[in-house]
Design a protein around this motif. Structure first.
Motif, PDB file in Angstrom:
ATOM      1  N   ALA A   1      81.686 -55.298   9.407  1.00 56.36           N
ATOM      2  CA  ALA A   1      80.598 -56.370   9.133  1.00 56.36           C
ATOM      3  C   ALA A   1      80.970 -57.584   9.899  1.00 56.36           C
ATOM      4  O   ALA A   1      81.587 -58.501   9.667  1.00 56.36           O
TER       5      ALA A   1
ATOM      6  N   THR B   1      82.209 -58.013   2.896  1.00 55.07           N
ATOM      7  CA  THR B   1      82.479 -58.781   4.189  1.00 55.07           C
ATOM      8  C   THR B   1      83.797 -59.553   4.395  1.00 55.07           C
ATOM      9  O   THR B   1      83.789 -60.621   5.063  1.00 55.07           O
TER      10      THR B   1
ATOM     11  N   ASP C   1      77.608 -53.501  10.949  1.00 58.94           N
ATOM     12  CA  ASP C   1      76.660 -54.376  11.007  1.00 58.94           C
ATOM     13  C   ASP C   1      76.932 -55.297  11.993  1.00 58.94           C
ATOM     14  O   ASP C   1      78.005 -56.102  12.070  1.00 58.94           O
TER      15      ASP C   1
ATOM     16  N   PRO D   1      77.334 -55.172   1.254  1.00 57.11           N
ATOM     17  CA  PRO D   1      78.486 -54.764   1.800  1.00 57.11           C
ATOM     18  C   PRO D   1      79.851 -55.718   1.705  1.00 57.11           C
ATOM     19  O   PRO D   1      79.461 -56.997   1.363  1.00 57.11           O
TER      20      PRO D   1
ATOM     21  N   LEU E   1      84.182 -45.032  11.922  1.00 56.20           N
ATOM     22  CA  LEU E   1      83.214 -45.901  11.203  1.00 56.20           C
ATOM     23  C   LEU E   1      82.228 -45.321  10.232  1.00 56.20           C
ATOM     24  O   LEU E   1      81.528 -44.306  10.841  1.00 56.20           O
ATOM     25  N   GLU E   2      82.048 -45.916   9.093  1.00 54.15           N
ATOM     26  CA  GLU E   2      80.823 -45.372   8.251  1.00 54.15           C
ATOM     27  C   GLU E   2      79.927 -46.500   7.936  1.00 54.15           C
ATOM     28  O   GLU E   2      78.855 -46.358   7.540  1.00 54.15           O
ATOM     29  N   PHE E   3      80.596 -47.561   8.186  1.00 51.87           N
ATOM     30  CA  PHE E   3      79.795 -48.992   7.882  1.00 51.87           C
ATOM     31  C   PHE E   3      79.557 -50.026   9.281  1.00 51.87           C
ATOM     32  O   PHE E   3      80.681 -50.290   9.510  1.00 51.87           O
TER      33      PHE E   3
ATOM     34  N   TYR F   1      75.729 -46.413   7.366  1.00 48.77           N
ATOM     35  CA  TYR F   1      75.021 -47.795   7.553  1.00 48.77           C
ATOM     36  C   TYR F   1      74.973 -48.162   8.996  1.00 48.77           C
ATOM     37  O   TYR F   1      76.131 -48.455   9.375  1.00 48.77           O
TER      38      TYR F   1
ATOM     39  N   GLN G   1      84.950 -49.663   8.142  1.00 48.30           N
ATOM     40  CA  GLN G   1      83.585 -50.768   8.140  1.00 48.30           C
ATOM     41  C   GLN G   1      83.870 -51.717   9.062  1.00 48.30           C
ATOM     42  O   GLN G   1      85.072 -52.558   9.091  1.00 48.30           O
TER      43      GLN G   1
ATOM     44  N   ARG H   1      87.317 -53.057   6.884  1.00 45.84           N
ATOM     45  CA  ARG H   1      87.589 -52.158   5.868  1.00 45.84           C
ATOM     46  C   ARG H   1      88.336 -50.753   6.323  1.00 45.84           C
ATOM     47  O   ARG H   1      87.687 -50.277   7.209  1.00 45.84           O
TER      48      ARG H   1
END
Length: 543
Positions: A81, A21, A114, A19, A110-112, A136, A79, A69
């Motif tokens: 992270a 970050t 963490d 990813p 949001l697609e990602f 994710y 994104q 992101r």
């Protein structure tokens, strides 16, 4: 996830998904588009709620913030992270919570996501399903508890889901949750309590590359479809209660890593894989597999652990050297293997760890060609002949040597002097190795921390040079014929076993460092220091 497979998984994961970050210019578009204000406010509120350590400056465009992101056209945050670095060491302190009205759920694009290792200490709200664009999701290494909400199964776009290492998290219905996640490539639920059998819905995950169900309280049969998943490369089922008919079970998946350790499996593995398999890492430790080691095992390219099973017979006289040219670790301990060690084992130049302890291997041993060896464990076997200790101390990378009860007679023909290379050994266990003279060659082992010379024929006094071994913390000299006092025992030692010798005199003041001291069956006396724990049964004091 099992300790032995963690490094392999981490490397595999980085290859599969790395990813973004950082605020890479590739994903910023500050000259064209500022981030959506609602998303910006949501991020700032989330930072406050979870005490995120990101260095976000409120006045700046959030699309340039660390770990963020944005979509270049709409400015929406896609994104986040927010896992602290270095991964996977978690944030400590007061637990954070994700409530149903958390600002996290305002980030609808949001697609990602963490949020791993953030010390989140709460249940997982059912409105996680509001983040319907997620591909994710990683909330591993937290303290999330309670049931995983069924609504998480509505995240049908997910390609990677990691809920692992939340030990109080339970999976109420595995089948219901994964049924619609047909795009999954990674599913990691290590330490999540599933407490059921395998779900049939897993058979529909044709894109699955990595599956980690270690320590999940799975039970029942290992389904045949697991071996037929067309893209599966990583499978970890460590410490579950499973069964399988391995005489008919045949793996066709392109597996690279397989961990079936401590699963209560039994049976023969002769036909489990074709010789042309792609396995690089195999761990079957702690089961009841039996029979000869099947030939396909010796085509594994990196790591083999068959320890603590019921394998018998000998090792093959020859193997395909090209297939094992990168083999680093070989662990066959705790079986019933026998015969002499084959020449290909000594000839391997890539080995770092060899553990064949607890078998019935016989014959004499020879020098290894590998300069990378870090661990050699030949203990508890039926070898014969003599071996020179200096052939091990001269190895620059060897840190652990175990020859106790191996049947070998250890000699040390080379004395320590200024020309002897310093050795790297930190652990040396030579119990019952027919040693009659204190091996001075160990004097060059400045890193030596654990030394076991018990049950030999050592006589005389403890040599003066041993006092210079200031990194030594565990010393076992029991069941020898040593005399004199304990003045040459280093004060760094915290575990000392000298029982069944002929030591005399006063027990020295070892200060506050000593945790375990067994001096039984000697002729020692004197005051026992109050901060020193003494096992004093059968200590004979002078009359």
């Amino acid at each position: 996830m099992s300790g032995l497979s963690w490094i392999v998984f981490a490397s595999f994961f980085l290859l599969c998904y790395t990813p973004i970050t950082s605020s890479s210019s590739l994903y910023k578009n500050t000259s064209r588009h500022l981030c959506v204000q609602g998303d910006r406010f949501a991020l700032l509120q989330l930072k406050a709620d979870l005490n995120l350590q990101n260095a976000w400056v409120e006045e700046n465009d959030c699309c340039g913030w660390e770990g963020v992101r944005c979509n270049l056209l709409t400015g929406h945050v896609i994104q986040l992270a927010a896992s602290p670095r270095p991964f996977p060491f978690p944030v400590t302190g007061v637990g954070r919570t994700i409530s149903p009205n958390s600002s996290l759920f305002l980030l609808r694009h949001l697609e990602f996501l963490d949020l791993s290792s953030n010390n989140i200490d709460s249940s997982l709200p059912s409105n996680i399903s509001a983040l319907s664009h997620l591909r994710y999701l990683d909330i591993s290494f937290n303290s999330i508890y309670g049931e995983i909400p069924i609504e998480i199964g509505q995240l049908s776009r997910l390609t990677s889901l990691d809920l692992s290492n939340n030990i109080d998290l339970t999976m109420p219905d595995l089948d219901e949750i994964v049924r619609n996640m047909t795009l999954l490539r990674e599913l990691h639920l290590s330490d999540v309590s599933i407490n059921s059998s395998f779900s049939d819905s897993l058979s529909n995950l044709s894109s699955l590359v990595s599956l980690d169900f270690s320590c999940c309280f799975l039970k029942g049969n290992l389904p045949v479809y697991i071996g037929n998943l067309p893209r599966l490369q990583y499978l970890d089922l460590f410490e579950n209660t499973l069964s399988a008919n391995f005489t008919t079970f045949h793996w066709s998946s392109p597996l690279k890593t397989l961990v079936l350790s401590h699963c209560d499996f039994t049976g023969s593995l002769t036909y489990l894989f074709d010789p042309t398999h792609s396995l690089e890492y195999l761990s079957l430790d702690g089961n009841s597999f039996y029979g000869p080691i099947p030939p396909w095992v010796f085509n594994i390219s990196s790591y083999i652990d068959l320890s603590n099973n019921k394998f018998g017979g000998g090792l093959p006289l020859s193997v395909d050297q090209n297939r094992i040219s990168g083999l680093t670790e070989l662990r066959f301990s705790g079986n019933s293997l026998s015969g002499e060690l084959p020449s290909w084992l000594y000839a391997s130049t890539s080995l770092t760890d060899v553990d064949i302890s607890g078998n019935q291997f016989s014959g004499q041993i020879h020098e290894f060609a590998s300069d990378s060896l870090q661990t050699i464990d030949f203990s508890y076997n039926d070898f014969s002949g003599k071996v020179d200790l200096s052939s091990f101390t001269n190895r620059r990378n060897l840190g652990r040597l175990f020859l106790s009860n191996s049947g070998l007679s250890v000699v040390a023909t080379t004395k320590n002097d200024d020309n002897l290379n310093s050795c790297s050994l930190g652990v040396v266990e030579l119990s019952s190795c027919n040693i009659s003279i204190f091996p001075e060659v160990l004097r060059s082992c400045n890193a030596l921390g654990n030394l076991d010379l018990s049950m030999n024929s050592l006589g005389g006094e403890i040599p003066h040079w041993l006092r210079e071994m200031t990194n030594l913390f565990s010393l076992n000299l029991s069941s020898n014929h040593l005399v004199g006092n304990l003045g040459n025992v280093p004060h760094s030692v915290s575990t000392l076993d000298i029982r069944s010798n002929m030591f005399r005199g006063e027990i020295p003041d070892f200060g506050n460092n000593m945790d375990y001291f067994d001096a039984s069956n000697n002729q020692l006396g004197g005051e026992i220091r109050s901060r020193t724990i003494i096992l004093q049964h059968d200590i004979s004091c002078p009359s």
